[in-house]
Design an enzyme around this catalytic site. Structure first.
Site, PDB file in Angstrom:
ATOM      1  CG  ASP A 157      -4.663  -2.814  -7.005  1.00 49.42           C
ATOM      2  OD1 ASP A 157      -3.293  -2.828  -6.932  1.00 49.42           O
ATOM      3  OD2 ASP A 157      -5.454  -3.608  -6.758  1.00 49.42           O
ATOM      4  CB  VAL A 158       0.744  -0.189  -6.537  1.00 50.80           C
ATOM      5  CG1 VAL A 158       0.956   1.093  -5.880  1.00 50.80           C
ATOM      6  CG2 VAL A 158       0.969  -1.298  -5.796  1.00 50.80           C
ATOM      7  CG  ASN A 170       5.603   2.513   2.278  1.00 53.20           C
ATOM      8  OD1 ASN A 170       6.440   1.922   2.949  1.00 53.20           O
ATOM      9  ND2 ASN A 170       4.255   2.203   2.371  1.00 53.20           N
ATOM     10  CE1 TYR A 202       8.433  -7.816   1.537  1.00 54.51           C
ATOM     11  CE2 TYR A 202      10.450  -8.477   2.573  1.00 54.51           C
ATOM     12  CZ  TYR A 202       9.426  -7.508   2.409  1.00 54.51           C
ATOM     13  OH  TYR A 202       9.496  -6.422   2.985  1.00 54.51           O
ATOM     14  CE  LYS A 211       9.912  -4.970  -0.004  1.00 52.51           C
ATOM     15  NZ  LYS A 211       9.393  -3.640  -0.294  1.00 52.51           N
TER      16      LYS A 211
HETATM   17  N1  LIG Z   1       7.705  -3.314   8.368  1.00 54.47           N
HETATM   18  C1  LIG Z   1       8.818  -4.006   8.267  1.00 54.47           C
HETATM   19  O1  LIG Z   1       9.587  -4.874   9.031  1.00 54.47           O
HETATM   20  C2  LIG Z   1       9.646  -4.032   6.905  1.00 54.47           C
HETATM   21  C3  LIG Z   1      10.766  -4.032   6.667  1.00 54.47           C
HETATM   22  C4  LIG Z   1      11.267  -3.952   5.394  1.00 54.47           C
HETATM   23  C5  LIG Z   1      10.779  -3.511   4.317  1.00 54.47           C
HETATM   24  N2  LIG Z   1       9.430  -3.149   4.538  1.00 54.47           N
HETATM   25  C6  LIG Z   1       8.474  -2.661   3.589  1.00 54.47           C
HETATM   26  O2  LIG Z   1       7.940  -1.282   3.904  1.00 54.47           O
HETATM   27  C7  LIG Z   1       6.956  -1.120   2.980  1.00 54.47           C
HETATM   28  C8  LIG Z   1       5.692  -0.868   3.978  1.00 54.47           C
HETATM   29  O3  LIG Z   1       5.356  -1.755   4.705  1.00 54.47           O
HETATM   30  P1  LIG Z   1       4.787  -1.958   6.034  1.00 54.47           P
HETATM   31  O4  LIG Z   1       5.739  -2.696   7.297  1.00 54.47           O
HETATM   32  O5  LIG Z   1       4.382  -0.517   6.464  1.00 54.47           O
HETATM   33  O6  LIG Z   1       3.529  -2.844   5.856  1.00 54.47           O
HETATM   34  P2  LIG Z   1       1.902  -2.549   6.030  1.00 54.47           P
HETATM   35  O7  LIG Z   1       1.614  -1.688   7.444  1.00 54.47           O
HETATM   36  O8  LIG Z   1       1.357  -3.858   5.762  1.00 54.47           O
HETATM   37  O9  LIG Z   1       1.544  -1.603   4.788  1.00 54.47           O
HETATM   38  C9  LIG Z   1       1.499  -1.902   3.574  1.00 54.47           C
HETATM   39  C10 LIG Z   1       1.094  -0.813   2.852  1.00 54.47           C
HETATM   40  O10 LIG Z   1       1.016  -1.223   1.252  1.00 54.47           O
HETATM   41  C11 LIG Z   1      -0.223  -0.939   0.587  1.00 54.47           C
HETATM   42  N3  LIG Z   1      -0.656  -1.827  -0.245  1.00 54.47           N
HETATM   43  C12 LIG Z   1      -0.271  -3.412  -0.343  1.00 54.47           C
HETATM   44  N4  LIG Z   1      -0.888  -3.637  -1.466  1.00 54.47           N
HETATM   45  C13 LIG Z   1      -1.230  -2.473  -2.444  1.00 54.47           C
HETATM   46  C14 LIG Z   1      -1.827  -2.528  -3.572  1.00 54.47           C
HETATM   47  N5  LIG Z   1      -1.945  -3.523  -4.580  1.00 54.47           N
HETATM   48  N6  LIG Z   1      -1.839  -1.174  -4.127  1.00 54.47           N
HETATM   49  C15 LIG Z   1      -1.443  -0.071  -3.324  1.00 54.47           C
HETATM   50  N7  LIG Z   1      -1.148  -0.360  -1.922  1.00 54.47           N
HETATM   51  C16 LIG Z   1      -0.965  -1.572  -1.548  1.00 54.47           C
HETATM   52  C17 LIG Z   1      -1.260  -1.201   1.928  1.00 54.47           C
HETATM   53  O11 LIG Z   1      -2.284  -0.345   1.607  1.00 54.47           O
HETATM   54  P3  LIG Z   1      -3.845  -0.636   1.453  1.00 54.47           P
HETATM   55  O12 LIG Z   1      -4.024  -2.266   2.004  1.00 54.47           O
HETATM   56  O13 LIG Z   1      -4.688   0.033   1.859  1.00 54.47           O
HETATM   57  O14 LIG Z   1      -3.866  -1.086  -0.046  1.00 54.47           O
HETATM   58  C18 LIG Z   1      -0.324  -0.648   2.961  1.00 54.47           C
HETATM   59  O15 LIG Z   1      -0.822   0.931   3.228  1.00 54.47           O
HETATM   60  C19 LIG Z   1       6.807  -2.521   2.216  1.00 54.47           C
HETATM   61  O16 LIG Z   1       7.132  -2.364   0.988  1.00 54.47           O
HETATM   62  C20 LIG Z   1       7.698  -3.279   2.929  1.00 54.47           C
HETATM   63  O17 LIG Z   1       8.142  -4.461   2.227  1.00 54.47           O
HETATM   64  C21 LIG Z   1       8.637  -3.342   5.807  1.00 54.47           C
END
Ligand SMILES: NC(=O)c1ccc[n+]([C@@H]2O[C@H](COP(=O)([O-])OP(=O)(O)OC[C@H]3O[C@@H](n4cnc5c(N)ncnc54)[C@H](OP(=O)(O)O)[C@@H]3O)[C@@H](O)[C@H]2O)c1
Length: 259
Positions: A69-70, A96, A162, A166
């Protein structure tokens, strides 16, 4: 080896990817392992990490899972300890893990705000410091890749915390790049536009997403694979050794049409 293979070869690198249990982090783990890095997969859902480890190993890669948990300082340090025990010093960190925390600003509690900051920004600072301290001690070069967002430059309804977090990720990328350069540690970021993952799948499955997709000049949202080349570029010292403090925007042109 072709020039491309040589440029993006990550043999000898030890990568730690936070939030590797789904979406972009899952893909990052696969890509880095595919390029030859030993990959430490970190997130809270350990059963998902174990699935990814199986996928990576079946493809001939090397991976290890760490439940993390980060938001816990000690937890981050312990994850690096485990990574080191398995593969040696982490030379490549992908910050990430993230949550959207979508809520109207008037309805948001202090705890809502803090949670978004904690996961999306504080953890980036904490993990980067941990990585840098260990790299400096080991006398090794390294690369830190932060996952920002186009909302680090723009804003959107109900995503105030958010967007602020960011924007902080974009800034910390520059600030740490300047400080860590003397230690041969590069710090860069990727700012994705909308990419289909669990963070937004409900929204993009609904009709509400139509107007947003029409706002994107390329008229589509991205897939995690759209970030492969940016990740490989920033990960490899051979490919991007003179890049630090940069944020690569990958968004189908969306940032310039957001108004
Ligand atoms: N998808 C988009 O459109 C988009 C666009 C711009 C930026 N991003 C960024 O890309 C990154 C990945 O997002 P995603 O789209 O892949 O979303 P996602 O599928 O919801 O993945 C988010 C990941 O973060 C982990 N996480 C959340 N809270 C955590 C915690 N307290 N400790 C450790 N891990 C944690 C989750 O793992 P667990 O729940 O297993 O801990 C999951 O693996 C994020 O930073 C997001 O803001 C995404």
């Amino acid at each position: 080896m072709s020039l491309a293979e040589e440029l993006f070869d990550l043999d000898g690198q030890v990568a730690l990817v936070t939030g590797a249990s789904s979406g972009l982090g899952w893909r990052f783990g696969e890509v880095l392992a595919g390029q030859g890095a030993k990959v430490v997969l970190a997130a809270r859902r350990s059963e998902r990490l174990a699935q990814l480890q199986t996928v990576i190993e079946a493809a001939g890669g090397v991976a290890h899972c760490v439940e993390l948990d980060v938001t816990g300082k000690d937890a981050i340090s312990e994850a690096f300890d485990q990574a080191e025990k398995s593969f040696g010093t982490v030379t490549l960190l992908v910050n990430n893990a993230g949550i959207s925390g979508q809520k109207n600003a008037v309805d948001m509690s202090d705890a809502d705000w803090r949670r978004v900051m904690d996961v999306n920004l504080d953890a980036v600072w904490r993990a980067s410091q941990e990585a840098a301290r260990r790299l400096i001690k080991a006398g090794k070069p390294g690369s830190i890749i932060n996952i920002a967002s186009i909302l680090g430059f723009q804003v959107a309804q109900s995503l105030s915390a958010y967007a602020v977090a960011k924007a902080g990720v974009v800034q910390i990328t520059k600030a740490l790049a300047v400080e860590y350069a003397r230690h041969n540690i590069r710090v860069n970021a990727i700012a994705p536009g909308y990419i289909r993952t669990e963070i937004n799948e409900e929204f993009f499955a609904s009709e509400k997403s139509g107007p947003l997709v029409r706002q994107i000049p390329q008229r589509r949202i991205g897939s995690p694979e759209d970030l492969d080349a940016s990740l490989m570029l920033l990960a490899s010292e051979k490919a991007s050794g003179f890049m630090t403090g940069s944020t690569i925007v990958v968004d189908g042109g969306h940032m310039w049409s957001m108004g």
